[in-house]
Scaffold this motif. Structure first.
Motif, PDB file in Angstrom:
ATOM      1  N   LEU A 175       5.836  -1.378  -0.844  1.00  0.00           N
ATOM      2  CA  LEU A 175       4.673  -1.050  -0.022  1.00  0.00           C
ATOM      3  C   LEU A 175       3.950  -2.322   0.420  1.00  0.00           C
ATOM      4  O   LEU A 175       3.553  -2.442   1.583  1.00  0.00           O
ATOM      5  CB  LEU A 175       3.712  -0.139  -0.804  1.00  0.00           C
ATOM      6  CG  LEU A 175       2.413   0.237  -0.082  1.00  0.00           C
ATOM      7  CD1 LEU A 175       2.706   1.028   1.184  1.00  0.00           C
ATOM      8  CD2 LEU A 175       1.484   1.029  -1.000  1.00  0.00           C
ATOM      9  N   LEU A 207       3.207   6.243   7.467  1.00  0.00           N
ATOM     10  CA  LEU A 207       2.900   5.888   6.085  1.00  0.00           C
ATOM     11  C   LEU A 207       1.999   6.942   5.441  1.00  0.00           C
ATOM     12  O   LEU A 207       2.190   7.312   4.272  1.00  0.00           O
ATOM     13  CB  LEU A 207       2.243   4.514   6.020  1.00  0.00           C
ATOM     14  CG  LEU A 207       2.032   3.954   4.610  1.00  0.00           C
ATOM     15  CD1 LEU A 207       3.359   3.865   3.851  1.00  0.00           C
ATOM     16  CD2 LEU A 207       1.354   2.585   4.664  1.00  0.00           C
ATOM     17  N   LEU A 254       3.035   9.090   2.101  1.00  0.00           N
ATOM     18  CA  LEU A 254       2.234   9.074   0.881  1.00  0.00           C
ATOM     19  C   LEU A 254       1.629  10.448   0.571  1.00  0.00           C
ATOM     20  O   LEU A 254       1.234  10.714  -0.565  1.00  0.00           O
ATOM     21  CB  LEU A 254       1.112   8.036   0.994  1.00  0.00           C
ATOM     22  CG  LEU A 254       1.553   6.581   1.137  1.00  0.00           C
ATOM     23  CD1 LEU A 254       0.347   5.668   1.330  1.00  0.00           C
ATOM     24  CD2 LEU A 254       2.375   6.128  -0.071  1.00  0.00           C
ATOM     25  N   VAL A 271       9.231   2.210  -0.609  1.00  0.00           N
ATOM     26  CA  VAL A 271       9.073   3.186   0.478  1.00  0.00           C
ATOM     27  C   VAL A 271      10.215   3.050   1.481  1.00  0.00           C
ATOM     28  O   VAL A 271      10.602   1.939   1.849  1.00  0.00           O
ATOM     29  CB  VAL A 271       7.714   3.002   1.194  1.00  0.00           C
ATOM     30  CG1 VAL A 271       6.568   3.253   0.229  1.00  0.00           C
ATOM     31  CG2 VAL A 271       7.583   1.621   1.817  1.00  0.00           C
TER      32      VAL A 271
END
Length: 376
Positions: A184, A292, A296, A328
């Protein structure tokens, strides 16, 4: 209301919390015959198969979260979650639904994670005739049901967004499309940063709006209702937020809530964030804000990759170090932008529902005010 009888809270409400089995969150089941009611925002926190854990209070009862100030009216057999649950039963002269709506109406001060039941015990409670209480409760029930339907529509749109995400990028838990994987920290424009701490004396009605942990669990920060602080230009520069940022909750009252992400709305006025939050600023050359945030937020990704880095028992949390090392998947930007166009169409529908919900919230607040002034 001036013609109604007024009683002290402790004279008309019994606390029936003690003497019942209280189930620690680690013992919650995903399914079972007995729902567990705790102080979390959801009506049901989990399940148990222990019949001895059934709450012995006569139903219905009002549940109050001593730490969270969350209120619930429960009219079904249930077990009690272990931490901070107060089981309240009004006396015969006080209708349970009227009492529940009254507690939702009064201003219960926030003391962070401290106990709040002490504030309830200082309240005075209006006691109109029972027929009047039930009429008022029925009106507020109906208005609240309309708000619930709008919230459900918004929840369905959130589910649609997650479905679009999986359709375009595959299962993020297993990275089924074999996208490149990066830390990340390596897809951000600047390092992760914790927010600011301000003492109570710095809070002011005419200060700068600041986001707190309790403001970030609904997907996007709602401006206009945030607490304000007096701060310097340097603090605005260091802790200021923009629409290119994502806020991540460092802590939560339950394991699954830690590291929940939240978007920041576009606005010209300054906005700060406090120390229970972490700011993540995506690098636009690597990931979009929308991608993103969706990653998440995805429950499968969270279960596989975020929950394992959450620590703590009573209060769960995630460290900046663990979050920075989170792995990620990173699809090509062109694919991320395709998702952005599709999601924006859903967002336009969401905005209409959100505007309608805001109108219903305003109407409900007006009805509450009139109801408990005796003007409904």
């Amino acid at each position: 209301m001036s013609q109604w009888e007024i009683a002290d809270f402790t004279d008309v409400v019994r606390d029936l919390s003690s003497g019942n089995v209280k189930i620690p969150q680690r013992d919650y089941l995903l399914d079972g015959p007995i729902p567990i009611v705790d102080q979390g925002r959801g009506l049901i926190g989990g399940y148990t198969d222990a019949s001895t854990a059934l709450c012995r209070a006569e139903l219905p009862v009002v549940i109050f979260g001593d730490h969270t100030r969350v209120l619930k009216l429960v009219d079904f057999p249930f077990a009690i979650g272990a931490d901070g649950v107060k089981v309240l039963k009004p006396c015969g002269a006080l209708d349970e639904r009227f009492f529940y709506h009254y507690l939702r109406y009064v201003d219960i001060p926030s003391a962070g994670y401290d106990r709040h039941f002490k504030y309830l015990k200082r309240l005075e409670v209006p006691i109109p005739p029972l027929t009047e209480q039930r009429r008022i409760a029925a009106i507020l029930d109906h208005a609240d049901a309309l708000r619930t339907k709008r919230r459900e529509a918004l929840a369905h749109l959130d589910e649609l967004t997650q479905s679009i995400f999986i359709d375009m990028f595959g299962d993020p838990a297993s990275n089924s499309r074999d996208w490149p994987v990066r830390r990340l920290a390596d897809v951000l424009a600047r390092p992760l940063q914790n927010g600011a701490y301000f003492p109570k004396d710095d809070y002011s009605d005419d200060g700068i709006e600041m986001v707190h942990m309790g403001d970030v669990f609904y997907g996007i920060v709602e401006r206009g209702k945030l607490r304000r602080v007096n701060c310097s230009t340097d603090e605005i520069e260091k802790y200021g937020l923009g629409a290119e940022d994502i806020l991540i909750a460092r802590r939560s009252l339950n394991h699954s809530g830690a590291a929940k992400p939240c978007l920041v709305p576009i606005c010209d006025d300054p906005l700060l964030f406090e120390s229970s939050l972490i700011r993540a600023t995506p690098d636009p050359r690597k990931v979009t804000v929308g991608y993103l945030f969706s990653l998440l937020s995805n429950e499968r990704f969270r279960g596989a990759h975020i929950h394992p880095i959450v620590t703590g028992a009573t209060i769960s949390g995630v460290s900046q170090t663990n979050l920075a090392a989170l792995r990620v998947p990173v699809p090509p930007l062109v694919e991320q932008f395709r998702m952005k166009v599709t999601i924006e169409a859903v967002d336009r529908i969401r905005l209409r529902h959100a505007a309608a919900l805001a109108e219903l919230d305003t109407l409900f607040a007006s009805l509450q005010s009139r109801a408990f002034r005796g003007e409904l």
